[in-house]
Design a protein around this motif. Structure first.
Motif, PDB file in Angstrom:
ATOM      1  N   LEU A 575       0.827  -1.198   0.000  1.00 46.42           N
ATOM      2  CA  LEU A 575       0.000   0.000   0.000  1.00 46.42           C
ATOM      3  C   LEU A 575       0.866   1.255   0.000  1.00 46.42           C
ATOM      4  N   ASN A 576       1.902   1.254   0.831  1.00 43.10           N
ATOM      5  CA  ASN A 576       2.761   2.430   0.897  1.00 43.10           C
ATOM      6  C   ASN A 576       3.516   2.636  -0.411  1.00 43.10           C
ATOM      7  N   ARG A 579       1.248   4.051  -2.970  1.00 41.04           N
ATOM      8  CA  ARG A 579       0.899   5.452  -2.740  1.00 41.04           C
ATOM      9  C   ARG A 579       2.125   6.364  -2.814  1.00 41.04           C
ATOM     10  N   VAL A 581       4.646   6.354  -0.801  1.00 40.17           N
ATOM     11  CA  VAL A 581       5.049   6.804   0.525  1.00 40.17           C
ATOM     12  C   VAL A 581       6.364   6.118   0.896  1.00 40.17           C
ATOM     13  N   ALA A 582       7.349   6.897   1.283  1.00 39.89           N
ATOM     14  CA  ALA A 582       8.644   6.331   1.636  1.00 39.89           C
ATOM     15  C   ALA A 582       8.555   5.664   3.000  1.00 39.89           C
TER      16      ALA A 582
ATOM     17  N   GLN B 337      -4.873   0.438   7.654  1.00 41.10           N
ATOM     18  CA  GLN B 337      -4.219   0.548   6.344  1.00 41.10           C
ATOM     19  C   GLN B 337      -2.709   0.668   6.482  1.00 41.10           C
ATOM     20  N   ASN B 338      -2.276   1.259   7.603  1.00 43.76           N
ATOM     21  CA  ASN B 338      -0.853   1.394   7.877  1.00 43.76           C
ATOM     22  C   ASN B 338      -0.122   2.242   6.856  1.00 43.76           C
ATOM     23  N   ASP B 339      -0.753   3.268   6.392  1.00 41.66           N
ATOM     24  CA  ASP B 339      -0.065   4.267   5.574  1.00 41.66           C
ATOM     25  C   ASP B 339       0.937   4.965   6.493  1.00 41.66           C
ATOM     26  N   ALA B 340       2.203   4.950   6.097  1.00 39.12           N
ATOM     27  CA  ALA B 340       3.238   5.484   6.983  1.00 39.12           C
ATOM     28  C   ALA B 340       3.006   6.948   7.331  1.00 39.12           C
ATOM     29  N   ARG B 341       2.334   7.669   6.448  1.00 40.07           N
ATOM     30  CA  ARG B 341       2.050   9.083   6.762  1.00 40.07           C
ATOM     31  C   ARG B 341       1.090   9.184   7.936  1.00 40.07           C
ATOM     32  N   ARG B 344       3.141   7.835  11.284  1.00 40.50           N
ATOM     33  CA  ARG B 344       4.173   8.714  11.835  1.00 40.50           C
ATOM     34  C   ARG B 344       3.607   9.928  12.566  1.00 40.50           C
TER      35      ARG B 344
END
Lengths: 822, 347
Positions: A575-576, A579, A581-582, B337-341, B344
């Motif tokens: 997913l990252n 998208r 996303v680093a 979802q664990n989107d790093a944005r 963090r």
């Protein structure tokens, strides 16, 4: 359930109580108010009937008119008002908001100048008074109401509807009377029951066996009481306006007087009823029985239902005509030309209705009440009310006798309680008199009263039949605190006597793992426990996946328990990456389910992944993670479960390697013995299939939940030598396939033997691995070890260390196939 | 001799500052003070100096020696410093970002869970865990949930097939089915059966509902549940706990209020509202945060505690809901979802 305020007012006088206060009362009685809906006109001040006397064009605005209107001498007589509506014609009577009026939306009417023209009020549309969604121009009042009359006297009365959630323990409140009873108790007002005038004794002997010859109950367990009354000569037509208004307010569509009255009685008493067209009952018979397996009925909603043997039906001589308590057949109901009715008021066991509802997936307002339990002891009263209303609004006469099948069900319930007990449970004082009054307001009655020597009372209350939920003294504590007002429960400080105990080892394990990995730069993830079978296919054998399946998944991609945490983390990475996303380091702690000794075990687990592709570039590159990075992190995790992973037998992942890359991933531990771990490179083919770019290293540690003993006993101190160490390096040439740990163990064994008791071998550490291609014909791996010797009491001399070192080398040559690299 | 010494010193003063490398330094050192150096040569002439002048000349020689040594030391220090600079390279740009990985992050659900358990630990609650796969007994029967209660429907609860076997989740009755626990209250039962009162536990954990996933619903979510069993535990004590928890979490001005409600395993039962004016994205004066009540005597009887002797309270709440309120998160799916944005943002 929706309740109408004007309907409630029939049983309890709430004049002068605001809708807000009633909503609050309902809330604190224990019924959540989901919505308060106003219908009709709200209460207005300073809005009156006006008569338009003149209309002139506004001198400065094309679309405005300047009118004069008579609003009655009490309101200042004739006023000049600027109006924008097209229909402000002379002679119309319209609502006029006078200066000082506040219209909905906090719109304050003031003396004003509009485009230079003084205006002393406002002529109103239906929309402005919020009695219509939309309107074209002014609301024209018909029937020439008197000028100056307050507008609420002219407009139809509005209503307030409360949409409330009735908790499953309170079926008695699924009715207007039930809610009114609660409100009467809260506001300390009297409850007025409907006047019921019908009595069976009043029926003239006028049997109509041609319409209903018999009522037979063949399933008396599920239907303990069944009553049926024949009413002849009714005229089907519209029900009275007030009844239609009430039904409409609570969300029911008026059909005709007979149907509406049935609904009305249900919503008044909470007792569902059913009406048959007597002429449609084949054989003039009613049989309450269980369905024949496979029997069919087409219900009112025009769907054919196939019944099974334990479902209760009301049948005539030929067919089932009602699924008892739930829904009637399409063609058995009352129609415009119906003249003779059979009124059913019955008691069905809730379990029976509930199981049928569940199996058919069919429910109704009626079944909703039966499922939760109706009050058999109020049944006759509701039945008589039903007959009253039919006779009053549909005409006809009752043709006796009333069919009443079933034994009387006795009701007597008493609860003995003392006010002291109630106060003890509450932890604060409610005066005895207030407690008693609260309970009495709910129609519990003191049937016996005793006083102890100290004068403290002990009451025995009788419980009304509709309150089956009250059975024990503790239940009365709730009633008292409910009416006292739960928001008045006083605050105090927490008293916390110390209890010996530590947090669960699982908690400590998770906490330790989390802070360690966060410290290493990992982002903590939380993934769903339920995973799709196709995702697990990379991480479990087909047989294991079958065991992880739920019996009733809700959606296909959440059908199986997870057996690992890595697959979820890879989804997070994907997913990252998608998208942009680093992010490269993820971990999760949580439960997984792993096959162990022939059954599944719930395991405590932690896992991490490290992606080679971090998703960003850096001005300086650090050394990339590899297999040994994964091994270190896995060992860290294992250490928090008290396991020294580096000392455990470790081997390459055996085929099928599933999600792991063969030859580049290893396992240590064995779930059969309580824990397992796998770490290394994730299968490149699998990553490709997932669409993840770059290599991914991962580690998973899982331990059977009851084996987690993170906090072993406190360790005791071991003394350590203060003398300097002596170091010797030794390189061995070994076959390529020989593992480092095997050589290390062999060397350590030999070295320990050589040292004997004279001093100590402290460590044997591998510090170099050389594996040049074609480097030696048969031996092509060199492992170099550093040996650390130390004596507790002296500095070792070169001679004594050299002697031992030589002995070690001789012994190695003698006992192993290793060569010593000079 | 005196003149010779002066000339030597003048020469040294002229030459040494120009010395930049170690070979030059060594050569200069040899030239001046080495065995064949100029100072050494001069000192060899000391023998020919008249006896009465010896002290004076000796002093001059020593002074010259010291002066030369000072030149040597200064040159060496300069060379060493230059060598070190060459080794270190140019000064760093302190404004460049560190290429090393930053500290990782805790998931917001972990942060909320840990904060709650920390608050509860202060008033004597210990954290317990229980299985997520449960049986009908622990999840429903022992909590006074009747056999035909809607919560038990296959429509609302995930069940495992009858063939499923779990080695470490005990069944009370051999015929009962395994399911995914619908609430953490099952841990109450396991704790009470295993231990004995007084008990003061908090059990956070994952629970499951057969629900459509949307902004506020999730097939699995997390709850946190407190149970206190002791003698003479009262409704007022329960209110005190809730006031304490939320004042600790949100500040002293935070208020809670109880509304009567119904739960099968508590009597009386309440829903808990929180004064919420200071929470982000909340525009109501009160917001529902959890359910609570006094442990129903039936539950005590079932686990073998005498309800005449023991009393207790229980409180439960959803952790996602709390986290959403605290952080102003408006979609529950973001937690999973664990989107790093997202990850963090909470540290």
């Amino acid at each position: 359930m929706k309740v109408s305020l004007s309907w409630l007012q029939s049983y309890v006088d709430l004049t002068g109580v605001s809708a807000n206060d009633i909503s609050r009362a309902i809330t604190f009685l224990g019924f959540e108010v989901e919505q308060v809906i106003r219908t009709g006109a709200p209460k207005f001040n300073n809005v009156v009937v006006g008569h338009i006397l003149t209309r002139d064009k506004h001198p400065n605005a094309d679309k405005l008119s300047v009118c004069t209107a008579d609003v009655g001498s009490a309101n200042g007589g004739v006023r000049t008002i600027v109006c924008g509506a097209p229909n402000c014609d002379v002679g119309n009577r319209v609502p006029v908001a006078l200066p000082g009026a506040i219209l909905p939306g906090d719109f304050v009417i003031k003396e004003a100048k509009i485009r230079g023209q003084a205006s002393s009020g406002m002529l109103c549309s239906a929309k402005e008074l919020t009695i219509a969604e939309d309107s074209q121009g002014l609301l024209l009042l018909t029937d020439t109401p008197e000028v100056g009359t307050p507008i609420n006297d002219v407009l139809p009365a509005g209503d307030t509807v409360f949409d409330i959630e009735i908790t499953p323990n309170r079926p008695d409140a699924l009715s207007h009377l039930g809610v009114a009873r609660e409100l009467a108790a809260w506001f300390k007002k009297d409850l007025t029951y409907p006047t019921v005038s019908f009595t069976p004794a009043a029926i003239s002997a006028n049997p109509r066996a041609d319409l209903l010859k018999s009522v037979r109950v063949e399933a008396s367990t599920d239907c303990p009481l069944y009553t049926a009354t024949v009413v002849t000569g009714v005229k089907v037509g519209p029900s009275p306006d007030w009844m239609q208004a009430r039904l409409t307010a609570v969300g029911l569509r008026p059909i005709n007087n007979v149907v509406d009255i049935g609904n009305y009685v249900m919503l008044e008493y909470g007792q569902p009823v059913h009406t048959f067209d007597a002429k449609k009952l084949a054989g003039a018979e009613i049989i309450v029985r269980h369905a024949v397996e496979g029997e069919k009925i087409t219900t009112l909603d025009k769907k054919e239902r196939v019944l099974s043997a334990n479902m209760l039906v009301i049948a005539d001589a030929q067919n089932p005509v009602v699924i008892a308590g739930i829904m009637g057949a399409e063609n058995s109901g009352v129609s415009a030309d119906t003249t003779d009715l059979v009124l059913e008021v019955a008691y069905f066991k809730r379990q029976s209705i509930r199981s049928t509802v569940k199996r058919l997936g069919l429910s109704s307002d009626s079944s909703y009440r039966y499922e939760r339990g109706t009050d058999v002891h109020s049944l006759d009263e509701a039945a008589h009310r039903f007959i009253d209303l039919i006779l009053a609004h549909a005409g006809g006469t009752v043709a006796g006798p009333i069919h009443r099948v079933g034994a009387d069900i006795p009701w007597q319930r008493e609860i003995t309680v003392t006010p002291a007990y109630i106060n003890e449970r509450l932890g604060f004082e409610i005066p005895a008199a207030d407690q008693r009054a609260a309970l009495e307001s709910l129609e519990l009655a003191v049937v016996r009263e005793k006083n102890s020597a100290s004068g403290a009372p002990e009451w025995t209350f009788s419980v009304p039949s509709w309150r089956d939920d009250l059975d024990r003294p503790i239940d009365l504590v709730e009633e008292v605190v409910r009416l006292y007002g739960a928001e008045k429960i006083p605050s105090s400080v927490v008293s916390a006597p110390g209890l010996v105990g530590n947090d669960d080892p699982i908690v400590l394990f998770n906490r330790a793992v989390t802070s360690a990995l966060v410290g290493q730069g990992f982002n903590e993830c939380v993934n769903y426990t339920l995973r799709p079978a196709k995702e697990l296919a990379a991480w479990a054998t087909p047989a294991a996946i079958a065991d992880l399946a739920l019996s009733n998944p809700f959606v296909e991609d959440q059908s199986h328990l997870r057996n690992n945490l890595v697959s979820g983390l890879l989804e997070s990475l994907k997913l990252n990456q998608s998208r942009g996303v680093a992010a490269s380091h993820f971990f999760e702690t949580g439960r997984v389910f792993i096959e162990r000794n022939g059954s599944l075990s719930e395991c405590v687990a932690a896992a991490f992944i490290i992606a080679e592709d971090t998703g960003e570039r850096s001005w300086r590159t650090r050394e990339a993670a590899d297999f040994y990075t994964a091994k270190r992190h896995t060992a860290t995790i294992a250490s928090f479960a008290g396991i020294e992973l580096e000392r455990q037998p470790t081997s390459l992942v055996a085929a099928p390697a599933l999600g792991w890359q063969e030859g580049h991933a290893a396992t240590a531990g064995n779930i059969q013995h309580g824990w397992t771990s796998t770490f290394g490179l994730v299968s490149l083919a699998h990553l490709k299939a997932l669409g993840i770019t770059g290599k991914v290293y991962a580690g998973l540690f899982a331990i059977v939940s009851e084996k987690v003993t993170a906090y072993a006993d406190r360790r005791s101190y071991k003394p350590f030598g203060l003398q300097p160490a002596a170091l010797r390096d030794l390189a061995l040439i070994v076959p390529e396939a020989t593992s480092s740990s095997e050589v290390q163990k062999a060397l350590a064994k030999v070295a320990r033997a050589a040292v004997g008791n004279t001093f100590a071998l402290e460590a044997v550490n591998v510090f170099d691995v050389y594996q040049g291609a074609g480097w030696l014909t048969n031996y092509n791996k060199s492992l170099a070890f550093s040996l650390v010797f130390r004596a507790p009491d002296r500095t070792l001399t070169d001679d004594e260390v050299n002697a031992v070192f030589t002995k070690i080398q001789d012994e190695l040559i003698k006992t192993t196939s290793y060569q010593i690299r000079k | 001799m005196q003149d010779q010494l002066s000339a030597l010193l003048a020469k040294a003063a002229a030459e040494f500052p120009a010395i930049a490398t170690r070979p030059d330094f060594e050569a200069a050192k040899a030239r001046f003070v080495g065995p064949n150096g100029e100072l050494t040569a001069l000192m060899k002439q000391m023998g020919s100096v008249p006896k009465e002048q010896k002290p004076v000349v000796g002093k001059l020689v020593n002074e010259a020696k010291a002066a030369l040594q000072a030149h040597l030391d200064a040159a060496l220090a300069r060379i060493e410093s230059a060598e070190l600079s060459a080794k270190l390279g140019p000064p760093v740009d302190p404004t460049l970002p560190s290429p090393d990985r930053a500290l990782g992050t805790h998931h917001p659900l972990t942060l909320v869970r840990e904060e709650m358990t920390r608050i509860l630990r202060k008033v004597g609650f210990t954290v317990v865990e229980g299985p997520e796969v449960e049986t009908e007994y622990y999840c429903f029967d022992a909590l006074n949930t009747p056999a035909d209660h809607p919560a038990r429907d296959a429509q609302d609860t995930f069940y495992l097939p009858e063939s499923a076997r779990f080695g470490n989740v005990s069944k009370k009755n051999p015929s009962e089915k395994y399911l995914l626990r619908t609430h953490t209250s099952s841990v109450q039962i396991r704790t009470m059966l295993k231990g004995e009162p007084p008990i003061r536990i908090v059990s956070p954990g994952r629970v499951y509902r057969r629900d459509t996933t949307d902004a506020t619903h999730s097939a699995n979510f997390h709850q946190l549940e407190c149970l206190y069993v002791d003698k003479n535990v009262t409704v007022r004590d329960l209110k005190a706990l809730l006031d304490y928890i939320f004042a600790s979490l949100l500040g002293k001005d935070t208020k809670t209020r109880f509304r009567p409600h119904y739960f099968g395993y508590t009597e009386p039962s309440f829903e808990v509202d929180l004064s919420a004016t200071h929470l982000p994205k909340v525009n109501k004066p009160w917001i529902e945060i959890g359910g609570c009540g006094m442990v129903d005597p039936i539950v005590f009887k079932d686990v073998g505690y005498d309800p005449e002797v023991w009393s207790g309270y229980a409180f439960g709440m959803g952790l996602e809901r709390l986290a959403m309120l605290l952080y102003g998160i408006d979609d529950i799916r973001y937690f999973y979802q664990n989107d790093a944005r997202f990850l963090r943002q909470f540290a």
